[in-house]
Motif scaffolding. Structure first.
Motif, PDB file in Angstrom:
ATOM      1  N   TYR A 166       1.186  -5.274  -5.406  1.00  0.00           N
ATOM      2  CA  TYR A 166       0.551  -3.952  -5.344  1.00  0.00           C
ATOM      3  C   TYR A 166       0.786  -3.221  -6.651  1.00  0.00           C
ATOM      4  O   TYR A 166       1.875  -3.316  -7.199  1.00  0.00           O
ATOM      5  N   PRO A 167      -0.180  -2.453  -7.181  1.00  0.00           N
ATOM      6  CA  PRO A 167      -1.553  -2.309  -6.699  1.00  0.00           C
ATOM      7  C   PRO A 167      -2.382  -3.557  -6.980  1.00  0.00           C
ATOM      8  O   PRO A 167      -2.204  -4.228  -8.001  1.00  0.00           O
ATOM      9  N   GLY A 168      -3.301  -3.828  -6.054  1.00  0.00           N
ATOM     10  CA  GLY A 168      -4.030  -5.087  -6.087  1.00  0.00           C
ATOM     11  C   GLY A 168      -5.061  -5.212  -7.206  1.00  0.00           C
ATOM     12  O   GLY A 168      -5.289  -6.308  -7.715  1.00  0.00           O
ATOM     13  N   GLY A 212      -8.577   4.132  -5.491  1.00  0.00           N
ATOM     14  CA  GLY A 212      -7.962   3.506  -4.324  1.00  0.00           C
ATOM     15  C   GLY A 212      -8.277   4.281  -3.057  1.00  0.00           C
ATOM     16  O   GLY A 212      -8.315   3.716  -1.960  1.00  0.00           O
ATOM     17  N   GLY A 246       0.859  -1.194   0.000  1.00  0.00           N
ATOM     18  CA  GLY A 246       0.000   0.000   0.000  1.00  0.00           C
ATOM     19  C   GLY A 246       0.886   1.232   0.000  1.00  0.00           C
ATOM     20  O   GLY A 246       2.101   1.123   0.221  1.00  0.00           O
ATOM     21  N   ASP A 282      -6.948  -3.748  -3.066  1.00  0.00           N
ATOM     22  CA  ASP A 282      -5.528  -3.669  -2.694  1.00  0.00           C
ATOM     23  C   ASP A 282      -5.254  -4.455  -1.407  1.00  0.00           C
ATOM     24  O   ASP A 282      -4.234  -5.135  -1.285  1.00  0.00           O
TER      25      ASP A 282
END
Ligand code: KG4
Ligand code: ZN
Length: 340
Positions: free
Chosen positions: A177-179, A137, A41, A167
């Motif tokens: 990441y990013p998910g 996000g 993150g 994420d």
């Protein structure tokens, strides 16, 4: 006229030059994904430091590609908020200094409004009222637009943003990441009906979103079934989770359509890059016989083009500041429910 747009609200350092008839002369985006990936993150402190290191290069590169010198820029547009305050301050301070030094207008731009603009870059006439959903996000928020640059709050998430939920589940399963894009890729061949996820509903009848429940449900399913990233059921699980998030978004949007009876629908923000969401969104629009607008996938995630584009619109309406040095960044968008 040339407008330079600067965006540093989260983990992309971006700059773009647009003409006042929306021709894109340059579009530079420097992502910080590799710095934040080990943490699963965005780490705010690392993000703002990297913006500081990158901003000069990114702005210079956007000018070089547009074949312009700084003193040929007619106005500067910059993201003022919402976002990470340290990150926002880098872009904002930079733009303030440029506007002050070159004595050119500075146009403050709201990040969510800029995302909406990204969906309208190639739009002709937009039928208003339009219902706009921003899914990223950091934000999941819907607005009713009665006309250009007129935004009324309809609903927002009460906890996690949709992208944040994607994420976090990606992080929980150590997928990267990013998910969102990772989950989309791994879910591609999965069966979205293999696992059942419930659609969150507000007990008070509000149109607000909530994604913490579906996230907790996903974590519980992972624990109960013992799925890990090497498991053969992973793609089924991720397809089901992705579908759950998409259904929650579309369900709320459909409710809002019923209440506000818009003439058109807008989808934008980083998660609007997701093909399942784009598909379901188009289906909803067709079912309701509404025109719809989405950004090209490359303009879904954070970029400078959407900031410059909104800058052009605002400049035409004289929505620039006469006191560039007094502008401040804001981390949260003030709630303007019921007011345009
Ligand atoms: O708009 P954005 O670039 O930054 C914010 O304003 O937050 O959105 C980033 C978010 C991340 O949560 C990321 O996982 C998600 O957008 N995202 C996606 C996809 N591409 C990016 N989510 C689902 N599917 C994608 N293809
Ligand atoms: Zn964004």
């Amino acid at each position: 006229m040339f407008v330079l747009g600067i965006e540093t609200s989260c983990d992309e350092t971006a700059a773009a030059v647009l003409t006042d008839d929306f021709q894109i002369l340059s579009d530079v985006v420097l992502t910080q994904d590799e710095i934040h990936a080990p943490f699963g993150g965005v780490v705010p402190e690392l993000a703002s430091r990297r913006h500081l290191e990158s901003i000069v290069y990114v702005v210079e590169e956007s000018l070089r590609r547009a074949m312009l010198k700084l003193d040929q820029v007619d106005a500067f547009a910059v993201t003022q908020g919402p976002g990470l305050i340290g990150s926002l301050l880098v872009g904002l301070s930079f733009a303030k200094a440029l506007a002050y030094y070159f004595k050119k207008p500075l146009i403050p731009v709201d990040h969510l409004e800029a995302h909406i603009q990204s969906a309208l870059l190639k739009a002709g006439e937009v039928p208003y009222p339009a219902l706009a959903l921003v899914v990223s996000g950091g934000h999941t928020q819907a607005f009713l637009m009665k006309g250009k640059l007129d935004y009324m709050d309809v609903s927002r998430t009460r906890d996690d943003a949709a992208g944040e939920a994607l994420d976090k589940i990606s992080k929980f399963l150590h997928l990267g990441y990013p998910g969102g894009p990772v989950i989309e890729r791994l879910a591609e061949k999965g069966n979205p009906d293999a696992f059942q996820f419930s659609i969150p509903r507000m007990t008070d009848g509000s149109l607000d979103f909530s994604f913490s429940g579906i996230k907790t449900e996903a974590i519980k399913k992972v624990r109960d079934s013992g799925i890990d990233r090497h498991d053969a059921r992973l793609s089924d699980f991720l397809a089901s989770f992705e579908q759950g998030v998409v259904r929650a978004l579309i369900f709320n949007l459909e409710q809002a359509v019923g209440v506000y009876e818009p003439q058109s629908l807008i989808l934008c923000g980083g998660v609007s890059r997701n093909r399942r969401l784009r598909r379901e969104f188009q289906e909803l629009a067709r079912r309701k016989k509404l025109e719809f607008f989405m950004p090209q996938p490359r303009f879904s995630t954070d970029n400078g083009v959407m900031v410059a584009a909104l800058g052009v619109e605002k400049l035409a309406r004289h929505c620039h500041t006469s006191f560039p040095l007094s502008l401040n960044a804001y981390a949260r968008r003030p709630s303007l429910r019921g007011k345009s």
